[in-house]
Structures are given as C-alpha cells and as structure tokens.
Design a protein around this motif. Structure first.
Motif, PDB file in Angstrom:
ATOM      1  N   GLY A 240      35.710  39.586  50.712  1.00  0.00           N
ATOM      2  CA  GLY A 240      35.481  40.710  51.451  1.00  0.00           C
ATOM      3  C   GLY A 240      36.462  41.643  49.681  1.00  0.00           C
ATOM      4  O   GLY A 240      36.174  42.747  50.285  1.00  0.00           O
ATOM      5  N   LEU A 241      37.046  41.586  49.816  1.00  0.00           N
ATOM      6  CA  LEU A 241      38.441  42.157  48.671  1.00  0.00           C
ATOM      7  C   LEU A 241      38.202  41.446  47.089  1.00  0.00           C
ATOM      8  O   LEU A 241      37.603  40.610  46.461  1.00  0.00           O
ATOM      9  N   ASP A 242      39.003  42.386  46.488  1.00  0.00           N
ATOM     10  CA  ASP A 242      38.584  42.364  45.095  1.00  0.00           C
ATOM     11  C   ASP A 242      39.947  42.141  44.130  1.00  0.00           C
ATOM     12  O   ASP A 242      40.508  42.574  43.758  1.00  0.00           O
ATOM     13  N   LEU A 243      40.562  41.149  44.838  1.00  0.00           N
ATOM     14  CA  LEU A 243      41.831  40.877  43.964  1.00  0.00           C
ATOM     15  C   LEU A 243      41.836  39.253  45.109  1.00  0.00           C
ATOM     16  O   LEU A 243      41.107  38.554  45.758  1.00  0.00           O
ATOM     17  N   VAL A 244      42.460  38.618  44.170  1.00  0.00           N
ATOM     18  CA  VAL A 244      43.662  37.499  44.409  1.00  0.00           C
ATOM     19  C   VAL A 244      45.388  37.139  44.563  1.00  0.00           C
ATOM     20  O   VAL A 244      45.617  37.729  44.108  1.00  0.00           O
ATOM     21  N   ARG A 245      45.020  36.503  46.257  1.00  0.00           N
ATOM     22  CA  ARG A 245      46.627  36.069  45.951  1.00  0.00           C
ATOM     23  C   ARG A 245      47.470  35.054  45.746  1.00  0.00           C
ATOM     24  O   ARG A 245      46.459  34.151  45.456  1.00  0.00           O
ATOM     25  N   ILE A 246      48.425  35.300  45.481  1.00  0.00           N
ATOM     26  CA  ILE A 246      49.095  34.288  44.594  1.00  0.00           C
ATOM     27  C   ILE A 246      50.408  33.545  45.292  1.00  0.00           C
ATOM     28  O   ILE A 246      50.962  34.682  44.875  1.00  0.00           O
ATOM     29  N   VAL A 247      50.469  32.472  44.896  1.00  0.00           N
ATOM     30  CA  VAL A 247      51.899  32.100  45.985  1.00  0.00           C
ATOM     31  C   VAL A 247      52.359  31.067  44.907  1.00  0.00           C
ATOM     32  O   VAL A 247      51.580  29.916  44.572  1.00  0.00           O
ATOM     33  N   SER A 248      53.556  31.365  44.465  1.00  0.00           N
ATOM     34  CA  SER A 248      54.186  30.047  43.839  1.00  0.00           C
ATOM     35  C   SER A 248      55.350  29.716  44.242  1.00  0.00           C
ATOM     36  O   SER A 248      56.759  29.919  44.544  1.00  0.00           O
ATOM     37  N   CYS A 249      55.525  28.473  44.041  1.00  0.00           N
ATOM     38  CA  CYS A 249      56.537  27.619  45.059  1.00  0.00           C
ATOM     39  C   CYS A 249      57.438  26.959  43.303  1.00  0.00           C
ATOM     40  O   CYS A 249      57.471  25.298  43.224  1.00  0.00           O
ATOM     41  N   GLY A 250      58.006  27.795  42.703  1.00  0.00           N
ATOM     42  CA  GLY A 250      58.779  26.654  41.249  1.00  0.00           C
ATOM     43  C   GLY A 250      57.628  26.184  40.266  1.00  0.00           C
ATOM     44  O   GLY A 250      58.155  25.184  39.206  1.00  0.00           O
ATOM     45  N   HIS A 251      56.705  26.900  40.001  1.00  0.00           N
ATOM     46  CA  HIS A 251      55.770  26.269  39.752  1.00  0.00           C
ATOM     47  C   HIS A 251      55.244  27.374  37.826  1.00  0.00           C
ATOM     48  O   HIS A 251      55.385  28.354  38.392  1.00  0.00           O
ATOM     49  N   PRO A 252      54.594  26.552  36.681  1.00  0.00           N
ATOM     50  CA  PRO A 252      54.334  27.111  35.593  1.00  0.00           C
ATOM     51  C   PRO A 252      53.751  28.705  35.836  1.00  0.00           C
ATOM     52  O   PRO A 252      52.840  27.920  36.562  1.00  0.00           O
ATOM     53  N   PRO A 253      53.553  29.594  35.689  1.00  0.00           N
ATOM     54  CA  PRO A 253      52.915  31.019  36.339  1.00  0.00           C
ATOM     55  C   PRO A 253      51.309  30.277  35.810  1.00  0.00           C
ATOM     56  O   PRO A 253      50.795  29.937  34.411  1.00  0.00           O
ATOM     57  N   ALA A 254      50.473  30.586  36.440  1.00  0.00           N
ATOM     58  CA  ALA A 254      48.970  30.811  35.939  1.00  0.00           C
ATOM     59  C   ALA A 254      48.931  31.547  34.396  1.00  0.00           C
ATOM     60  O   ALA A 254      49.206  32.689  34.251  1.00  0.00           O
ATOM     61  N   VAL A 262      44.563  37.342  27.000  1.00  0.00           N
ATOM     62  CA  VAL A 262      45.388  36.161  27.716  1.00  0.00           C
ATOM     63  C   VAL A 262      46.911  37.057  28.246  1.00  0.00           C
ATOM     64  O   VAL A 262      47.402  37.091  27.154  1.00  0.00           O
ATOM     65  N   GLU A 263      47.072  36.730  29.480  1.00  0.00           N
ATOM     66  CA  GLU A 263      48.400  37.076  29.827  1.00  0.00           C
ATOM     67  C   GLU A 263      48.891  35.720  31.401  1.00  0.00           C
ATOM     68  O   GLU A 263      47.892  36.286  31.667  1.00  0.00           O
ATOM     69  N   GLU A 264      49.770  35.830  31.255  1.00  0.00           N
ATOM     70  CA  GLU A 264      50.298  35.356  32.102  1.00  0.00           C
ATOM     71  C   GLU A 264      50.873  36.056  33.542  1.00  0.00           C
ATOM     72  O   GLU A 264      50.583  37.078  33.306  1.00  0.00           O
ATOM     73  N   VAL A 265      50.449  35.364  34.794  1.00  0.00           N
ATOM     74  CA  VAL A 265      50.635  36.230  35.821  1.00  0.00           C
ATOM     75  C   VAL A 265      51.650  36.466  36.529  1.00  0.00           C
ATOM     76  O   VAL A 265      52.850  35.150  36.781  1.00  0.00           O
ATOM     77  N   THR A 266      52.260  37.433  36.799  1.00  0.00           N
ATOM     78  CA  THR A 266      53.580  37.710  37.354  1.00  0.00           C
ATOM     79  C   THR A 266      53.731  37.534  38.611  1.00  0.00           C
ATOM     80  O   THR A 266      53.230  38.392  38.837  1.00  0.00           O
ATOM     81  N   PRO A 283      57.378  32.346  51.233  1.00  0.00           N
ATOM     82  CA  PRO A 283      57.174  32.763  49.967  1.00  0.00           C
ATOM     83  C   PRO A 283      56.846  34.084  50.081  1.00  0.00           C
ATOM     84  O   PRO A 283      55.502  34.372  50.945  1.00  0.00           O
ATOM     85  N   ALA A 284      56.998  34.842  48.709  1.00  0.00           N
ATOM     86  CA  ALA A 284      55.813  35.777  48.082  1.00  0.00           C
ATOM     87  C   ALA A 284      54.789  35.852  48.433  1.00  0.00           C
ATOM     88  O   ALA A 284      54.355  34.981  47.120  1.00  0.00           O
ATOM     89  N   VAL A 285      54.108  36.500  48.779  1.00  0.00           N
ATOM     90  CA  VAL A 285      52.372  36.746  48.369  1.00  0.00           C
ATOM     91  C   VAL A 285      52.451  37.660  47.346  1.00  0.00           C
ATOM     92  O   VAL A 285      52.178  38.961  47.748  1.00  0.00           O
ATOM     93  N   THR A 286      51.762  37.183  46.050  1.00  0.00           N
ATOM     94  CA  THR A 286      51.497  38.447  45.683  1.00  0.00           C
ATOM     95  C   THR A 286      49.789  38.729  45.367  1.00  0.00           C
ATOM     96  O   THR A 286      49.045  37.626  45.076  1.00  0.00           O
ATOM     97  N   GLU A 287      49.552  39.752  45.102  1.00  0.00           N
ATOM     98  CA  GLU A 287      48.072  40.140  44.737  1.00  0.00           C
ATOM     99  C   GLU A 287      47.867  40.854  42.980  1.00  0.00           C
ATOM    100  O   GLU A 287      48.232  41.758  43.396  1.00  0.00           O
ATOM    101  N   LEU A 288      46.588  40.587  43.047  1.00  0.00           N
ATOM    102  CA  LEU A 288      46.419  40.609  41.844  1.00  0.00           C
ATOM    103  C   LEU A 288      44.901  41.415  42.268  1.00  0.00           C
ATOM    104  O   LEU A 288      43.739  40.536  42.135  1.00  0.00           O
TER     105      LEU A 288
END
Length: 365
Positions: A240-254, A262-266, A283-288
């Motif tokens: 129901g939300l127009d977003l994606v949540r991302i958590v990065s644990c020391g991993h290369p950016p999507a 094309v852009e790297e997700v910050t 860990p911080a949760v980023t909403e895109l």
C-alpha cells in the motif's frame, strides 16, 4: 533465475561427444585404406595399435575391447595385407589393448561417481539456494549466481526474495570467505531470513535477526573461526505504499534504474552482520520513493571489485545503461560483459538480483 551451473563437459561426467565416438572408427578406416594405397615395403598399419587407447577415452570396457580385438585381427592375419607382425609385436599390441580396456573401465566408474557427486551438489543448491520465481508478490525477479570455486554450485554469496504479511522482502549478501567453507553460513542466513519475512515487523528487526544468527554461530564455531560476518542489503516493498525500504549492512550500494537513468541508491551504511547489530543502535532504514517500472539491481562485491588485466575495476553503474538494451535481459548481459572484462570470469563469487518494482496499486485491496 540463472544458476551457477556450468556445463561439466566431456571427461567430467558428461557423455562423450559424437566426434569422440566416431574418431576410432574413422581412424581405423583411414589407416587401412592408407596401407592399401601404400607400396608394400612401407608399413603404416602398426599405427592401428594406437586405436584402443583412443577408444578408451570415449567407450566403455566392452567397446574398447572390441577395437583392441579388431586391431589384433587386422595385424595378426597375414592374408589381410595390413602389416607383417611378429609374435612379439602382437604381444605388445595385445598388452596395449588390455591396458586400454582397464583404463576404459576405470574411466567409466569415475564418470559414474562424478555424475553422482554432481547430482548431490545440485540437490544441495536447490535446498540452500532455490530458484527465484519470475514474480514474487507482484515484484519481477531475475537472478544470477556464479561460484568462484570451480566445480561448485554454491559459494559465499546469497540472495532470496520472499512475500510475507509485511510485503515483499529481498536479501542479497556476501559471507566471510567463499567456496564450500561458506556454504553453512549461507544456509543459516537464508533460514533466518525466511523466518524473519513471516515474523518480524520492521526491516531493521530482520537485519537484527540475521546478526544474532551469525553471533550464535560464531560462538559455537571452533577456535579456527572465532568470528563470522557478512555484508548484506535488505529490501522491503511494503503493501500500500509507493516506496521501498532499504537497509545496508556494509554492502555495496544498489542501483536504481528509472528509464534510461541509472544511479546508486544512497543509504546510511551500517556495520556488517555478525558484529552486534542487536545493540542500542539498530541499523538505519532508508525509504526511497518508487514509480511503476523502476528497477533495483542488487549485487555483491564480486562484480564491482572484478578487475581486468590492467588492474581497472569493473564499472557496473557505467555499463548498465548500455547493457539494459540487451534482448536476453540485463542480468545475463551483465554477466557476459563481466566475463569478457575479466577474460573468463572474476575470481570471487558473483550474485546479481534484479527487482522490477510493481505498480504500487498491486498491494492495495
């Protein structure tokens, strides 16, 4: 999904190609005809003695024995005019034939063992890293996995996409080490992730569960492996939300693919899993924000840390706009481009996962 499987090829358990089966018979006919057309004082028929060893590479014991007996017949019967063999010559040819039969028998047994081992390895991959469906909860999925250790199907990278009560969640990770030594850690993380998809409300809680899994395994590990860690990126498409949540644990950016851009997700980077994420600072949760048709390309460092012969790193973000037009799909195109860039393939495990974002209305009832 594209697997890590590579064709094992001839002499690695697969049936011999047709040319290998025909080669001994063709060579026999050519040598016999050549001897017939050669003056009588020149003998080339003794080259027939090399046919049983050649047959042993493609035929079993019975087929090799047939060629050995045929060669003995051609060389031992003077009336055929193939060669003027003495008793000692025939004894040598017979010994070569017997040895060839033994080699063919041993090779067939080894081939059967290789087929059995490979079947078990494929079953293990299906259990640890099963194929990703083309769609999970409305999200399009395409994945590729290549293990760095030759002859193995599972290594130290992992990915999975699952639907649950909190939306569609995806995981791409890279555990400490690679090859068979990392498979147990991969299996543990995937098992914990599949439980978290069903039970944990927030994406940070999913990461914390994976972290605890590694901490427990590290405590139970031998002194040779005092710590276990893994980098990972977690993605969630909440309903129901127009977003994606991302958590990065020391991993290369999507990478976010939106049309031709094309852009790297910050995101705010967190420490790798296995170092205590369950502490006071989750860990911080980023909403895109997302749009219909957006794509996320998740990958492991086996892609971006690959180098060519000159030592240059593979520039994934720069290559994706060109490769996205490939009719076979972006994931397959990236792998082919990477293999060409590194002249045969990178030395580390490689995992690629492409997620095509659905129309946000898919989740709305």
């Amino acid at each position: 999904m594209r697997r890590g499987r590579e064709d094992p090829g001839w002499l690695r358990g697969e049936p011999p190609p047709r040319w290998a089966l025909l080669a001994p018979a063709v060579a026999l006919v050519v040598l016999v005809l050549a001897q017939r057309l050669t003056p009588g004082d020149v003998e080339i028929g003794f080259f027939l003695a090399g046919l049983p060893p050649v047959a042993a590479f493609a035929y079993g014991a019975a087929g090799t024995a047939f060629f050995a007996a045929l060669v003995l017949l051609l060389l031992g019967v003077p009336g055929l005019g193939i060669a003027h063999a003495r008793g000692t010559d025939l004894a040598t040819v017979a010994a070569v034939g017997v040895l060839s039969v033994v080699i063919a028998w041993v090779r067939r047994r080894r081939d059967a063992q290789l087929v059995s081992v490979r079947t078990v390895a494929e079953a293990a991959q299906m259990a640890v890293l099963p194929p990703v469906p083309q769609r999970v909860g409305g999200v399009g999925c395409s994945g590729l996995y290549r293990a760095a250790q030759r002859g193995t199907l599972v290594g130290g990278d992992l990915y999975d996409v699952r639907a649950g009560p909190f939306g569609v969640r995806a995981l791409v990770g890279d555990v400490q080490g690679h090859g068979l030594a990392a498979v147990a850690t991969v299996a543990a993380l995937l098992g914990a992730f599949r439980e978290a998809v069903l039970d944990d409300t927030g994406l940070a809680a999913v990461a914390a569960r994976l972290d605890r899994r590694l901490l427990v395994d590290a405590t139970a590990a031998s002194v040779d492996h005092p710590e276990l860690f893994a980098t990972a990126v977690l993605v969630e498409f909440p309903p129901g939300l127009d977003l994606v949540r991302i958590v990065s644990c020391g991993h290369p950016p999507a990478l976010l693919l939106r049309g031709v851009a094309v852009e790297e997700v910050t995101v705010e980077p967190g420490p790798p899993l296995g170092l205590g994420l369950a502490g006071p600072a989750p860990p911080a949760v980023t909403e895109l924000p997302v749009r219909p048709g957006d794509r996320l390309l998740l990958h492991t460092d086996g892609v971006t840390e690959a180098r060519d012969k000159a030592g240059h790193f593979y520039q994934l973000a720069a290559r994706v706009p060109v490769l996205a037009r490939d009719p076979d799909g972006l994931v397959a195109a990236v792998w082919r481009d990477l293999a060409a860039f590194t002249a045969g393939g990178p030395p580390d495990d490689v995992a690629l996962l492409l997620l095509t974002l659905p129309d946000p209305g898919v989740y709305r009832e």
